[in-house]
Design an enzyme around this catalytic site. Sequence first.
Site, mmCIF file in Angstrom:
data_model
loop_
_atom_site.group_PDB
_atom_site.id
_atom_site.type_symbol
_atom_site.label_atom_id
_atom_site.label_comp_id
_atom_site.label_asym_id
_atom_site.label_seq_id
_atom_site.Cartn_x
_atom_site.Cartn_y
_atom_site.Cartn_z
ATOM 1 C CE LYS A 1 -36.560 -35.060 25.147
ATOM 2 N NZ LYS A 1 -35.678 -35.527 24.100
ATOM 3 C CG ASP B 1 -36.961 -33.559 18.680
ATOM 4 O OD1 ASP B 1 -37.107 -32.788 19.652
ATOM 5 O OD2 ASP B 1 -36.470 -34.690 18.764
ATOM 6 C CD GLN C 1 -33.382 -38.427 23.723
ATOM 7 O OE1 GLN C 1 -34.544 -38.080 23.934
ATOM 8 N NE2 GLN C 1 -32.372 -37.579 23.792
#
Length: 291
Positions: A52, A119, A96
Site C-alpha cells: 500500500k 477501506d 490493517q
Amino acid sequence: MANIISGTELASVIKKDIKQETDRLSKCGVTPGLAVIIVGDDPASKIYVNNKKKACEAVGFYSEEIALPADTTQKDLLAVIDKLNKRFDIDGILVQLPLPSHLNEKAVIGAISPKKDVDCFSPFNVGRVMIGDYRFLPCTPAGVMELIKSTGIEISGKNCVVIGRSNIVGKPMAMMLLNESGTVTICHSKTENLAQVTSQADILVCAVGKANFVTADMVKEGAVVIDVGINRNEDGKLCGDVDFEAVAEKAGYITPVPGGVGPMTIAMLMKNTLTAAKLNASAAMKKTGKK
Ligand code: NAD
C-alpha cells in the site's frame, strides 16, 4: 479457452489516471494522504502494508505508516485514530486487519471518521453502500466490479452468484451486483447443492479461501469467473479458490491469482483516498469561503 482478465494491467491504467489527477490537485496545494496503522508483526500484514505504501508513492500520495507493538491497548489505539481523524494532511485512515485478539476490531473500525474510512468498513459507510448512496466502495468488491465491467458484459439481469458472505468481501459484493441490477445469490458454508447453484451463474465471484475449491463442473459454459481467494497450494505457490486450468477451459472470462483481484484492491484503495482528499479539500474550502 477463457479470456484472461488481467487485474495487473487494469490496475495500472487506473493508477495512471489517479496519478494524473493527483498531479492536478497538487498544483492547487492538495496532496492526498493515507495513514496505515499496523499492530504487531504479522508477516503477511507487513507485506500488505508495504504494498500500500508503494502504491501511494507511485500515484503521488503522502503516506504514513504507524507501526504499533502487538500489546498496544485498545485505549492507545483509539487515541492514535482520534489524532489522525483530526489531522488535515491525512485523508484516509486504514487499520490493517486482522488485529491481535485482545483488540476490539469493530470498535476500532467504528472509531475511524467515516470521511476517512477509505477501506469502507465502518457501519456508516457499509450502510451507504446498502442504499446505493455512497462516497466510497469497499476496495476488493469495487475491484471485482471493475474487472467484470472491463469484459463489456452487462451485469443487469444476469445471474450472479457470490460464494462467501464475509463483511469485507461477500456481502458488499452481493450488494454491489444488486445495485447494478444483477439477480444475486449468496452462497456460504451452509449452502446445500452448491454446484447446482453456481452452475447457473453467468457471473461467479469466489471468496472462500480454499485452494481449488471451485471446479469445472461448478461453472456454467462461458461464465465470467472472478477469483478473490488468496491461498497457498501444496507446493507453497500462491493460488486462488478456482481450479484455474480446468475452469479456464469452460469459462468465458477468468481472473488469475496472482495478478487478478489483488492489484485491483490496492488500486481501489488509491481511488478512495483520492475521493476522500477531494471531499476534504472542498469541505475545507467551503469553511474558508474559498472557491
Ligand atoms: P472469510 O473466511 O471471512 O469468508 C469465507 C467465506 O467462505 C465464508 O463466508 C464462508 O461461509 C464461505 N465458505 C467457507 N466454506 C465454504 C463452503 N464449503 N461452501 C461455500 N462457502 C464456504 O474470508 P474473506 O475475508 O471473505 O476472504 C475470502 C478469500 O478472499 C480469502 O482467501 C482471502 O485471503 C481473500 N481475499 C482477497 C482479497 C484480495 O484483495 N485479493 C481481499 C480480501 C480477501
